[in-house]
Scaffold this motif. Structure first.
Motif, PDB file in Angstrom:
ATOM      1  N   LEU A 184       0.830  -1.194   0.000  1.00  0.00           N
ATOM      2  CA  LEU A 184       0.000   0.000   0.000  1.00  0.00           C
ATOM      3  C   LEU A 184       0.871   1.253   0.000  1.00  0.00           C
ATOM      4  N   VAL A 185       0.559   2.165  -0.906  1.00  0.00           N
ATOM      5  CA  VAL A 185       1.270   3.436  -0.984  1.00  0.00           C
ATOM      6  C   VAL A 185       0.259   4.543  -1.242  1.00  0.00           C
ATOM      7  N   VAL A 186       0.640   5.755  -0.845  1.00  0.00           N
ATOM      8  CA  VAL A 186      -0.141   6.949  -1.136  1.00  0.00           C
ATOM      9  C   VAL A 186       0.692   7.810  -2.065  1.00  0.00           C
ATOM     10  N   ALA A 187       0.134   8.164  -3.199  1.00  0.00           N
ATOM     11  CA  ALA A 187       0.854   8.958  -4.189  1.00  0.00           C
ATOM     12  C   ALA A 187       0.422  10.408  -4.093  1.00  0.00           C
TER      13      ALA A 187
ATOM     14  N   GLU B 299      11.110  22.047  -8.585  1.00  0.00           N
ATOM     15  CA  GLU B 299      10.423  21.223  -9.575  1.00  0.00           C
ATOM     16  C   GLU B 299       9.372  20.354  -8.892  1.00  0.00           C
ATOM     17  N   GLU B 300       8.257  20.204  -9.540  1.00  0.00           N
ATOM     18  CA  GLU B 300       7.170  19.384  -9.010  1.00  0.00           C
ATOM     19  C   GLU B 300       7.379  17.938  -9.411  1.00  0.00           C
ATOM     20  N   ARG B 301       7.497  17.084  -8.384  1.00  0.00           N
ATOM     21  CA  ARG B 301       7.729  15.678  -8.636  1.00  0.00           C
ATOM     22  C   ARG B 301       6.698  14.841  -7.892  1.00  0.00           C
ATOM     23  N   GLU B 302       6.500  13.651  -8.400  1.00  0.00           N
ATOM     24  CA  GLU B 302       5.568  12.731  -7.752  1.00  0.00           C
ATOM     25  C   GLU B 302       6.295  11.976  -6.641  1.00  0.00           C
TER      26      GLU B 302
END
Length: 478
Positions: free
Chosen positions: A438-441, A449-452
């Motif tokens: 389980l992960v939350v993105a 810089e905008e990263r995930e």
């Protein structure tokens, strides 16, 4: 002629301003409190709390949390309902049976629903100490302890159905407060008169008192004793500085962490959700044997003929950089206590298995404790956390990284710790097997810089969670 008219106008304006100033001064005098102000103990409340200190110093004093103070989430308010028709009015609007609210059972968990069976708010109902039996059954005076965010909406809801009923609805939020006492010995919990002296001994009047009814374990009240108290002008607010230190005032984050550890949701996070998804049927907030009430049709149909596919469960945030260390520390703490308790060996094995990349997505809360009877704050993954991440926002999706399927969404995140509540799909969580991660993105800025970014989570079952839960229906087996 024009000059004299202007002069007259200026004199009239000056006279009006003088009268307005005098009226404002008189009004401020009339609004002045007639009772002395309660001494603020905010200076004694730490800005950060340490779970380890709370766990190891459990016997050092009584913890008291004021749920009506502060501005963060979890703030409560108090509504008083009094009159011969008070229980009759509420009986047709709440999910529980108000007739069961007696001196022997001083508190009751309940929820107000819409006509479509959605939650308006949850509430803890406490009987007044001076209540009498109403003509139609139930007490003629009680208090609604509910989230402050939904107070105005519930007031409109009550007045809509009040009509000509002999009920007086009073907002006591400004004059009374909701307090929770934790850390009391088990032998004291059975005698509420002894608990009452916690406030009367320092000059406060107890309007209502009862254990938190949402979780009831044999001989235990994990969420403490709740009380509706108000200052008494005839006595000092604190008898001595020593007594003030003995009854330690703790920040609301302490109680929030304890509530999240037991998986109990409240406040606006439950609004517009189904009561069964919020576990209100498991926290003794729904009576399926009472008469009709607003929203009963969908609630009863779900219980007897429907399927509950999703439920709220607690979880820990495990940052990817420290998930392995957290798991290893859990394993070491469990293995170190194996010599003192035979049952801790199973805890050690389950903790060691969580260090692998294919860890079970959900486990029992006892897996995180060094020994079975430990304080809940001794859970190894529990850490204080003051910064909020983009992944810890309400409504963020929880995804199974193996299959890419969305298995839940975040309902609420505790302030000051790495705990949260999420609405999980039971078929994916409880019956998913070991091949679930389980992960939350979310998205964050790194170097402009905008990263995930991703964050691992670990769901767990609270200690009171029923073991006879049928995964096919989502309900407790009869």
């Amino acid at each position: 002629m024009h000059s004299s008219t202007s002069t007259t106008r200026r004199r009239v304006a000056a006279s009006w301003l003088q009268c307005a100033s005098a009226s404002a001064t008189a009004a401020s005098i009339l609004r002045a409190p007639k009772t002395p102000r309660r001494l603020s103990s905010s200076s004694t409340i730490p800005t950060r709390w340490d779970p380890h200190v709370m766990a190891t110093n459990r016997s050092g004093g009584i913890w008291e949390v004021d749920l009506t103070r502060g501005e963060s989430n979890g703030k409560r308010c108090i509504l008083q309902l009094a009159g011969p028709d008070a229980p009759k009015l509420v009986q047709g609007l709440i999910t529980n049976d108000i007739v069961h609210l007696t001196e022997a059972k001083a508190s009751l968990a309940a929820a107000f629903l819409t006509n479509k069976g959605r939650v308006i708010t949850e509430s803890v109902i406490t009987i007044a100490t001076d209540a009498k039996e109403a003509p139609h059954g139930g007490p003629d005076k009680f208090f609604l302890d509910l989230p402050v965010e939904v107070k105005e909406g519930l007031l409109r809801h009550l007045r809509l159905f009040k009509l000509r009923a002999k009920v007086q609805i009073t907002d006591l939020t400004a004059t009374a407060r909701v307090c929770v006492v934790l850390g009391l010995p088990d032998e004291v919990l059975v005698d509420l008169d002894v608990v009452k002296k916690h406030w009367t001994g320092r000059g406060e009047e107890v309007l209502g008192l009862g254990p938190d009814p949402r979780i009831a374990l044999p001989g235990q009240h994990p969420l403490g004793i709740r009380a509706i108290v108000t200052p008494s002008p005839a006595f000092p607010f604190f008898c001595s500085q020593q007594q003030q230190q003995e009854h330690q005032q703790q920040p609301r984050e302490v109680y929030e962490a304890l509530r999240f550890l037991h998986g109990v949701g409240e406040g606006p996070d439950l609004v517009e959700r189904l009561p069964s998804e919020c576990n209100l049927d498991l926290t003794h907030a729904i009576n399926f044997h009472k008469g009709c009430y607003l929203g009963q049709e969908l609630t009863a149909r779900t219980q007897y003929k429907g399927v509950i596919r999703k439920r709220v469960l607690p979880f820990f945030f495990l940052p990817s950089s420290s998930s392995s260390s957290s798991s290893s520390s859990s394993s070491s703490s469990s293995s170190s206590s194996s010599s003192s308790s035979s049952s801790s060996s199973s805890s050690s094995s389950s903790s060691s298995s969580s260090s692998s990349s294919e860890a079970l997505p959900v486990g029992s809360f006892s897996d995180f404790l060094p020994f079975p009877s430990a304080c809940p704050f001794m859970a190894s993954p529990l850490i204080p956390c003051s910064s909020s991440s983009s992944t810890s926002s309400k409504g963020a999706n929880i995804v199974d990284e193996i299959t890419g399927k969305t298995v839940g969404s975040i309902v609420s995140c505790a302030k000051g710790s790495n705990l949260g509540l999420a609405l999980f799909r039971l078929e994916h969580i409880l019956a998913g097997g070991p091949k679930v991660r389980l992960v939350v993105a979310g998205k964050g800025k790194v170097g402009g810089e905008e990263r995930e970014e991703k964050q691992m989570v670990r769901a767990f079952l609270p200690p009171w969670w029923p073991t006879a839960l049928d995964l096919a229906t989502g309900k407790v087996r009869a």
